[in-house]
Design a protein around this motif. Structure first.
Motif, PDB file in Angstrom:
ATOM      1  N   ASN A 391       0.816  -1.220   0.000  1.00 25.82           N
ATOM      2  CA  ASN A 391       0.000   0.000   0.000  1.00 25.82           C
ATOM      3  C   ASN A 391       0.848   1.269   0.000  1.00 25.82           C
ATOM      4  N   THR A 392       2.152   1.134   0.339  1.00 26.69           N
ATOM      5  CA  THR A 392       3.032   2.300   0.344  1.00 26.69           C
ATOM      6  C   THR A 392       3.923   2.349  -0.897  1.00 26.69           C
ATOM      7  N   ALA A 393       3.957   1.272  -1.681  1.00 29.15           N
ATOM      8  CA  ALA A 393       4.919   1.149  -2.784  1.00 29.15           C
ATOM      9  C   ALA A 393       4.586   2.103  -3.937  1.00 29.15           C
ATOM     10  N   ASN A 394       5.607   2.773  -4.447  1.00 34.47           N
ATOM     11  CA  ASN A 394       5.465   3.592  -5.652  1.00 34.47           C
ATOM     12  C   ASN A 394       4.953   2.722  -6.804  1.00 34.47           C
ATOM     13  N   ARG A 421       0.773   5.956  -0.039  1.00 36.66           N
ATOM     14  CA  ARG A 421       1.618   5.576  -1.175  1.00 36.66           C
ATOM     15  C   ARG A 421       2.553   6.719  -1.588  1.00 36.66           C
ATOM     16  N   PHE A 422       3.791   6.356  -1.971  1.00 34.98           N
ATOM     17  CA  PHE A 422       4.753   7.314  -2.534  1.00 34.98           C
ATOM     18  C   PHE A 422       4.439   7.473  -4.028  1.00 34.98           C
ATOM     19  N   ASP A 423       4.179   8.717  -4.445  1.00 36.60           N
ATOM     20  CA  ASP A 423       3.726   8.910  -5.831  1.00 36.60           C
ATOM     21  C   ASP A 423       4.854   9.289  -6.790  1.00 36.60           C
ATOM     22  N   ARG A 424       5.928   9.915  -6.300  1.00 37.25           N
ATOM     23  CA  ARG A 424       7.011  10.356  -7.187  1.00 37.25           C
ATOM     24  C   ARG A 424       8.299   9.563  -6.956  1.00 37.25           C
ATOM     25  N   SER A 459       4.810   9.933   9.621  1.00 37.03           N
ATOM     26  CA  SER A 459       4.348  11.151   8.957  1.00 37.03           C
ATOM     27  C   SER A 459       5.358  11.682   7.947  1.00 37.03           C
ATOM     28  N   CYS A 460       6.246  10.822   7.450  1.00 32.39           N
ATOM     29  CA  CYS A 460       7.271  11.284   6.501  1.00 32.39           C
ATOM     30  C   CYS A 460       6.618  11.777   5.202  1.00 32.39           C
ATOM     31  N   ASP A 461       7.351  12.616   4.488  1.00 35.52           N
ATOM     32  CA  ASP A 461       6.864  13.113   3.198  1.00 35.52           C
ATOM     33  C   ASP A 461       6.730  11.937   2.224  1.00 35.52           C
TER      34      ASP A 461
END
Length: 563
Positions: A391-394, A421-424, A459-461
């Motif tokens: 669920n967090t994977a780009n 999720r990381f988008d960039r 809460s990381c970017d």
């Protein structure tokens, strides 16, 4: 037996729950009297087979108008003769002793405060009351209680354990005994209060309300006991932890002392060898100087001899003698050209000192490696099973089915753009976060030309572009453009002896420490120290962008505790 216990028993229905424990042949419940709810004292067995304390069943029958068993409700024509069951009595005594031994480390509940109630009839010195009568509203000592045990009319009076302020049990409005409880208004009533103002309210006899309240009291008491035991267990755990910490501290001191002793010995040995070498060089210089001086003194002697002959000849006035003597004089003695000859004052020790310090540096490095190896063995006990959170994977990342491998792909997958999720950035986090304790895991980076590993706060970017740094919620190290770096406030280049193939990541949440190790080389890579963590931290993985030199995945590998 207290009156309240008799009232509690009167609320028992004909349904009886077997209190015997299935897990123990002799459980506590088997030795409890169901009237006083305590271990038997002078146990007796009545005709139906049930057992009670002799005083409890006797007072129960005194209170009841019918002679019946409190448990099965079987009635008897007359009050039976009671004899103490010696077998059960001996078992109960043994059980009391065993319970007393087991309870030595368990805090006893606060004892109830007992107040001696004086007899209301005694004149002069008042004796201690044995019972209080709810009808007479009077407390009686043993002597003045006798009519209530003899006179038929008085026998029907309700007796309870002695209490003070009997007038508090009388309704101030109607001068009647308070024997009801209004659950609607939460107040005690007499029968006239019920008829006057509480007919439509939820009212019950005091005995029934007492039974419910007593059940709640016992439930709360059990919870309090449980809380006490839990906290006592926690005290034991803390004390045990301190003791283990003390032992570990002694081991660390012993190991550190051994290391520093070895280093001190190495320094002393290097110093002694250096001093010896300097002294040998100085002795060689002195020997050389002695040889030079000896040769010079010999030439001086020869020259002085020749000088004396010349001086003598210089004083003659005989022409023939001068010519003949000068012709026979030996030429000047052969001498050296001393202009280029000297004894070195500088012993040229720079190289010697440098070699000694270099050897000492190797010794220190060897001891550091030994410490690091011991450190790795110690922190490996905190290894955890880490899996990747899809669920967090780009969207460009490819995760293995078991959640142990990740690499960059060429195709963007169609996945929900959820907040986690990381988008960039091609990053993925671990599934489980940690908010306390110590955590260790290992990741294989062999064959990769770019990667970053570490931990990230919850809460990381995660959206858009950002910099890997503690300010943005990341504590990590990695390889980028052929250079190993720590993602500190500013990227810090790391000089490593070997190219890591497997990296160990260690987190000590309370200590504010994140450390990285080269598992194969048994060496320390970098540490973030003095950090302040206030939220969950998750394992962090950046496999780097895909190219011909970076096509292999990052692999979370099991920790080998026997290595």
């Amino acid at each position: 037996m207290p009156e309240t216990k008799v009232k509690t028993l009167l609320l028992l229905t004909t349904t009886h729950t077997d209190m015997a424990s299935s897990s123990s042949v002799l459980s506590e419940e088997q030795f409890l009297c169901t009237v006083c709810l305590d271990v038997f004292t002078e146990p007796v067995t009545i005709q139906c087979g049930h057992n009670f304390c002799k005083s409890c069943i006797t007072q129960y029958w005194d209170y009841k108008s019918v002679c019946e068993c409190p448990m099965c409700k079987k009635t008897f024509d007359k009050i039976p003769d009671l004899s103490v069951n010696l077998f059960i009595s001996e078992l109960a005594d043994q059980f009391k002793k065993s319970v007393k031994v087991k309870a030595t480390n368990i805090p006893e509940p606060c004892p109830a405060m007992t107040v001696d109630v004086p007899c209301d009839i005694c004149s002069g010195t008042k004796l201690k009351a044995l019972k209080s009568c709810l009808v007479c509203l009077t407390s009686y000592c043993e002597t003045h209680l006798e009519p209530h045990q003899r006179v038929a009319g008085l026998k029907k009076h309700k007796l309870i354990d002695p209490v003070e302020n009997m007038e508090d049990r009388i309704c101030e409005k109607h001068d009647k005994l308070l024997e009801l409880f209004c659950r609607t208004d939460r107040t005690c009533l007499c029968v006239l209060c019920l008829k006057a103002d509480h007919m439509t309210h939820d009212t019950v006899p005091l005995e029934e309300e007492y039974g419910q309240n007593m059940a709640k009291v016992r439930e709360m008491e059990a919870k309090v006991h449980q809380m006490i035991q839990e906290r006592q267990q926690k005290v034991f755990e803390v004390e045990n932890s301190v003791e283990l910490s003390r032992k570990d501290a002694k081991k660390e001191i012993s190991a550190s002392a051994e290391v520093f002793t070895s280093l001190v010995r190495a320094i002393e040995r290097s110093q002694a060898e250096l001093f010896e070498m300097i002294e040998e060089k100085q002795k060689a210089v002195e020997r050389q100087a002695e040889e030079v001086i000896k040769d010079l003194e010999q030439e001086i002697t020869d020259l002085r001899r020749g000088c004396a002959d010349l001086k003598q000849l210089s004083h003659t006035e005989d022409h023939l003698h001068l010519i003949r003597r000068f012709s026979s004089l030996c030429p000047l003695p052969t001498t050296k050209d001393w202009s280029e000859i000297s004894v070195p004052r500088d012993l040229c020790l720079q190289g010697t000192v440098r070699r000694a310090v270099s050897q000492l540096e190797k010794t220190v490095e060897r001891e550091v490696d030994r410490l690091c190896d011991a450190e790795l063995k110690r922190i490996r006990q905190y290894s955890v099973d880490v899996t990747l959170d899809p669920n967090t994977a780009n969207p460009y990342l490819i995760l293995s089915e078991d959640g142990k491998q990740v690499k960059d792909g060429d195709i963007e997958k169609d996945v929900p753009d959820n907040p986690e999720r990381f988008d960039r950035c091609t990053i993925v986090l671990g599934s489980e976060g940690f908010s306390s304790g110590r955590v260790y895991y290992e990741v294989t980076v062999k064959g990769k030309s770019a990667w970053y590993l570490g931990v990230a706060r919850e809460s990381c970017d995660r959206k858009g572009d950002f910099t890997l740094s503690p300010e943005h919620g990341y504590w990590c190290v990695g390889l980028e453009n052929g250079e190993y770096k720590s993602a500190d406030s500013s990227l810090v280049s790391l000089i490593l002896r070997e190219k890591p193939e497997k990296v160990g990541v260690f987190l000590d949440y309370e200590e504010g420490l994140v450390s990285f190790y080269d598992v194969e080389d048994r060496s320390h890579i970098y540490s973030f120290t003095g950090c302040t963590f206030t939220e969950k931290l998750y394992p962090f993985f950046y496999p780097g962008l895909k190219d011909k030199n970076n096509s292999v995945p990052l692999i979370i590998t099991p920790v080998n505790h026997t290595d």
